[in-house]
Design an enzyme around this catalytic site. Sequence first.
Site, PDB file in Angstrom:
ATOM      1  CG  ASP A   1      -1.694   1.196   1.458  1.00  0.00           C
ATOM      2  OD1 ASP A   1      -2.262   1.699   0.470  1.00  0.00           O
ATOM      3  OD2 ASP A   1      -1.752   1.672   2.609  1.00  0.00           O
TER       4      ASP A   1
ATOM      5  CG  ASP B   1      -1.416   7.620   0.474  1.00  0.00           C
ATOM      6  OD1 ASP B   1      -0.370   8.181   0.094  1.00  0.00           O
ATOM      7  OD2 ASP B   1      -2.457   7.608  -0.210  1.00  0.00           O
TER       8      ASP B   1
END
Length: 168
Positions: free
Chosen positions: A8, A10
């Site tokens: 992922d 952020d």
Amino acid sequence: MSKTVFLDRDGVINKKLENDYVKSISEFEILEGVKIALQKLKELGYLLVVITNQQGIGKGIMSEKDLLKVHEHMLKELPEIDDIFYCPHLNGTCNCRKPENKMLYDAKEKLDIDFNKSWMIGDSKSDILCGKSVGCKTIMICDNLKQHFGDFMGKNLVECVEIIEKNR
Ligand SMILES: [Mg+2]
Ligand SMILES: [Zn+2]
């Protein structure tokens, strides 16, 4: 077939903004230790593929061009990353936004990935559900056991890499 660590973006690679989207390079702050952690994963033989929901585009808060500029910058700073897949759509309007897993299948198709030897690292439940749905091992970045849904839990990417090294 390649083993891969899906990441992922952020809250894993860069600092997550509270109630906002990273719209420009000036808002993109790489977290401490990330560079070394990615280098270590490359040494262990993993492909590194970023899988990111970017609903800010669907909401009209930023443009796709804004996102591509941020990603160009990210690849310049972190050339260890092999590929990036993103979903620009609004929640509930597509089949790629995590926890849906189309981005993982797109990556598998493009890069010939073996899910069973691969990992998903994220800081949201949707990342973990996405990874689990294709048979990857999962690590949730969080500091609260109650919010932890992964197979493993780490405080940051550096800890995640230690977990992968011990459990591969
Ligand atoms: Mg996140
Ligand atoms: Zn989508």
